[in-house]
Design a protein around this motif. Structure first.
Motif, PDB file in Angstrom:
ATOM      1  N   ILE A 158      34.716  -5.554  75.879  1.00  0.00           N
ATOM      2  CA  ILE A 158      34.142  -5.729  77.327  1.00  0.00           C
ATOM      3  C   ILE A 158      32.389  -5.754  77.267  1.00  0.00           C
ATOM      4  CG2 ILE A 158      33.961  -5.026  79.795  1.00  0.00           C
ATOM      5  CD1 ILE A 158      35.835  -6.575  79.490  1.00  0.00           C
ATOM      6  N   ARG A 159      32.284  -4.394  77.101  1.00  0.00           N
ATOM      7  CA  ARG A 159      30.176  -4.361  76.451  1.00  0.00           C
ATOM      8  C   ARG A 159      29.752  -4.953  75.663  1.00  0.00           C
ATOM      9  NH1 ARG A 159      31.432   0.624  77.778  1.00  0.00           N
ATOM     10  NH2 ARG A 159      32.357   1.335  75.373  1.00  0.00           N
ATOM     11  N   GLY A 160      30.856  -4.705  74.492  1.00  0.00           N
ATOM     12  CA  GLY A 160      30.188  -5.455  73.334  1.00  0.00           C
ATOM     13  C   GLY A 160      30.456  -6.683  72.289  1.00  0.00           C
ATOM     14  N   MET A 161      31.188  -7.829  73.115  1.00  0.00           N
ATOM     15  CA  MET A 161      31.502  -8.949  72.750  1.00  0.00           C
ATOM     16  C   MET A 161      29.954  -9.866  73.163  1.00  0.00           C
ATOM     17  SD  MET A 161      33.318 -10.235  71.356  1.00  0.00           S
ATOM     18  CE  MET A 161      34.322 -12.564  71.884  1.00  0.00           C
ATOM     19  N   PRO A 162      29.520  -8.810  74.541  1.00  0.00           N
ATOM     20  CA  PRO A 162      28.198 -10.205  74.715  1.00  0.00           C
ATOM     21  C   PRO A 162      27.064 -10.093  74.372  1.00  0.00           C
ATOM     22  CG  PRO A 162      29.115  -9.273  77.284  1.00  0.00           C
ATOM     23  CD  PRO A 162      29.933  -8.905  75.645  1.00  0.00           C
ATOM     24  N   ILE A 163      26.471  -8.155  73.861  1.00  0.00           N
ATOM     25  CA  ILE A 163      25.705  -7.863  73.289  1.00  0.00           C
ATOM     26  C   ILE A 163      25.973  -8.709  71.374  1.00  0.00           C
ATOM     27  CG2 ILE A 163      24.679  -5.756  71.606  1.00  0.00           C
ATOM     28  CD1 ILE A 163      26.060  -3.931  73.650  1.00  0.00           C
ATOM     29  N   LEU A 164      26.962  -9.008  71.124  1.00  0.00           N
ATOM     30  CA  LEU A 164      27.191 -10.017  69.561  1.00  0.00           C
ATOM     31  C   LEU A 164      26.762 -11.344  70.388  1.00  0.00           C
ATOM     32  CD1 LEU A 164      28.297 -10.335  67.011  1.00  0.00           C
ATOM     33  CD2 LEU A 164      31.025 -10.231  67.491  1.00  0.00           C
ATOM     34  N   ILE A 165      27.343 -11.418  71.154  1.00  0.00           N
ATOM     35  CA  ILE A 165      26.937 -12.397  71.019  1.00  0.00           C
ATOM     36  C   ILE A 165      25.328 -13.719  71.652  1.00  0.00           C
ATOM     37  CG2 ILE A 165      26.984 -14.943  72.900  1.00  0.00           C
ATOM     38  CD1 ILE A 165      29.420 -13.668  73.443  1.00  0.00           C
ATOM     39  N   GLY A 166      24.267 -12.177  72.353  1.00  0.00           N
ATOM     40  CA  GLY A 166      22.819 -12.045  71.938  1.00  0.00           C
ATOM     41  C   GLY A 166      22.721 -11.884  71.086  1.00  0.00           C
ATOM     42  N   THR A 167      22.993 -11.430  69.745  1.00  0.00           N
ATOM     43  CA  THR A 167      22.649 -10.702  68.661  1.00  0.00           C
ATOM     44  C   THR A 167      22.627 -12.336  67.909  1.00  0.00           C
ATOM     45  OG1 THR A 167      23.131  -8.548  68.455  1.00  0.00           O
ATOM     46  CG2 THR A 167      22.503  -9.246  66.562  1.00  0.00           C
ATOM     47  N   CYS A 168      23.968 -13.276  67.456  1.00  0.00           N
ATOM     48  CA  CYS A 168      23.949 -14.278  66.999  1.00  0.00           C
ATOM     49  C   CYS A 168      22.479 -15.483  67.777  1.00  0.00           C
ATOM     50  CB  CYS A 168      25.656 -14.632  67.602  1.00  0.00           C
ATOM     51  SG  CYS A 168      26.697 -13.280  66.482  1.00  0.00           S
ATOM     52  N   LYS A 169      22.679 -15.319  68.249  1.00  0.00           N
ATOM     53  CA  LYS A 169      22.132 -16.219  69.284  1.00  0.00           C
ATOM     54  C   LYS A 169      20.533 -16.413  68.716  1.00  0.00           C
ATOM     55  CE  LYS A 169      24.019 -18.000  72.780  1.00  0.00           C
ATOM     56  NZ  LYS A 169      24.064 -18.127  74.651  1.00  0.00           N
ATOM     57  N   LYS A 170      19.813 -14.478  68.770  1.00  0.00           N
ATOM     58  CA  LYS A 170      18.668 -14.354  68.133  1.00  0.00           C
ATOM     59  C   LYS A 170      18.069 -14.431  66.436  1.00  0.00           C
ATOM     60  CE  LYS A 170      17.783  -9.807  68.391  1.00  0.00           C
ATOM     61  NZ  LYS A 170      18.508  -8.344  69.567  1.00  0.00           N
ATOM     62  N   LEU A 171      19.003 -14.046  66.131  1.00  0.00           N
ATOM     63  CA  LEU A 171      18.893 -14.028  64.331  1.00  0.00           C
ATOM     64  C   LEU A 171      18.660 -16.041  64.458  1.00  0.00           C
ATOM     65  CD1 LEU A 171      22.076 -11.752  62.969  1.00  0.00           C
ATOM     66  CD2 LEU A 171      19.199 -11.518  62.965  1.00  0.00           C
ATOM     67  N   THR A 172      19.633 -16.618  65.020  1.00  0.00           N
ATOM     68  CA  THR A 172      19.733 -18.264  65.000  1.00  0.00           C
ATOM     69  C   THR A 172      18.252 -18.276  64.608  1.00  0.00           C
ATOM     70  OG1 THR A 172      22.414 -17.956  65.587  1.00  0.00           O
ATOM     71  CG2 THR A 172      20.931 -20.279  65.399  1.00  0.00           C
ATOM     72  N   LYS A 173      18.027 -17.978  66.425  1.00  0.00           N
ATOM     73  CA  LYS A 173      16.207 -18.541  66.732  1.00  0.00           C
ATOM     74  C   LYS A 173      15.364 -18.085  65.507  1.00  0.00           C
ATOM     75  CE  LYS A 173      13.903 -18.800  70.583  1.00  0.00           C
ATOM     76  NZ  LYS A 173      13.269 -17.226  71.629  1.00  0.00           N
ATOM     77  N   ASN A 174      15.595 -17.045  65.431  1.00  0.00           N
ATOM     78  CA  ASN A 174      14.654 -15.870  64.555  1.00  0.00           C
ATOM     79  C   ASN A 174      14.635 -16.229  62.819  1.00  0.00           C
ATOM     80  OD1 ASN A 174      13.812 -15.805  67.376  1.00  0.00           O
ATOM     81  ND2 ASN A 174      13.964 -13.110  67.201  1.00  0.00           N
TER      82      ASN A 174
END
Ligand code: ATP
Ligand code: MG
Length: 248
Positions: free
Chosen positions: A201-217
């Motif tokens: 519940i806590r980790g999935m949103p962080i994993l999604i955010g990290t994937c998006k950040k790495l894709t962008k940067n």
């Protein structure tokens, strides 16, 4: 039941409610509720928050999913009840396929899970059509069935809340395994290549955010990740928390 946000255990009671709804809707089995209880206990011991250690595992997981040739997210009843929207979002952020894969298999439950995922925006859901069923070697009965177009062909598999026998079989089958597991001592936690010791519940949103950040940067330089060392840190956190609780 409505739980006031000020209740000291509001977050964990809210998670319990999701599981109970999932049970009533036919997504979760009784054994899933018990597995959740086991998870809750470890969540308490890790302090019910995402540690720096878990953030490191999440970074490694995001990188592994984004660099995979054929990533797949394996979905069971508990995961579908807890974070259906996030499963779909993670699939979109990484290009990973979604496969329903149950420990206690039943066609009815598979369909209920697929329906929930569809309601949350999933288009393709694997693991439902028996036409594509394949067997993982060295695993017994129904638990070895996977989808030819999914886990069977995958290089990287995210298997949150998974049983140890299956994780070991996936490893023997040559898969790079990522898991979410609140118990750093479980066989799954110890066998996987990357274990995120956190509540999904806590980790999935962080994993999604990290994937998006790495894709962008961009992925940048790869940093070393040692799962055994990382797990050891979570066990030390538990030991410290226990000591603090017994001194209080
Ligand atoms: P193993 O078979 O890997 O040795 P186990 O037999 O102790 O583990 P299982 O029921 O097979 O436990 O697997 C479920 C795992 O999922 C448990 O380790 C439990 O701590 C974990 N778990 C339960 N709920 C959550 C959750 N919400 N987030 C993350 N992990 C969870
Ligand atoms: Mg088990």
């Amino acid at each position: 039941m409505l739980i006031p946000k000020t209740h000291p255990r509001a977050a964990s009671l809210h998670i319990r409610e999701k599981l109970v709804h999932g049970f009533r809707d036919g997504l979760v089995v009784e054994e899933g509720l018990l597995a959740h209880g086991r998870g809750e206990m470890f969540d308490y011991l890790i302090g019910e928050k995402t540690s720096k250690t878990s953030h490191d595992a999440i970074n490694a997981a995001a990188r592994a999913l984004l660099t995979a040739k054929f990533p797949v997210i394996s979905v069971n009843g508990n995961l579908a009840a807890l974070c259906p929207r996030e499963i779909v979002e993670l699939s979109k952020a990484t290009g990973a396929k979604i496969e329903v894969n149950l420990f206690y298999a039943s066609e009815k439950r598979k369909k209920a899970i697929a329906q929930t995922l569809k309601k949350n925006g999933a288009r393709e859901i694997l693991g439902i059509d028996p036409k594509f069923a394949k067997r993982i070697p060295r695993l017994d009965s129904a638990r070895r069935i996977v989808d030819r177009r999914g886990i069977f062909s995958a290089d990287v598999v995210l298997v949150p809340l998974e049983d140890g026998d299956r994780t070991i079989a996936l490893k023997k089958f040559g898969k790079n395994v990522i898991t979410f597991d609140l118990n750093p001592m479980s066989r799954t936690a110890q066998t996987a290549d990357i274990t995120i010791v956190d509540n999904v519940i806590r980790g999935m949103p962080i994993l999604i955010g990290t994937c998006k950040k790495l894709t962008k940067n961009g992925l940048g330089k790869k940093s070393k990740f040692d799962n055994k060392k990382n797990l050891e840190k979570s066990i030390i956190t538990i030991r410290k928390n226990l000591r603090r609780m017994s001194n209080a």
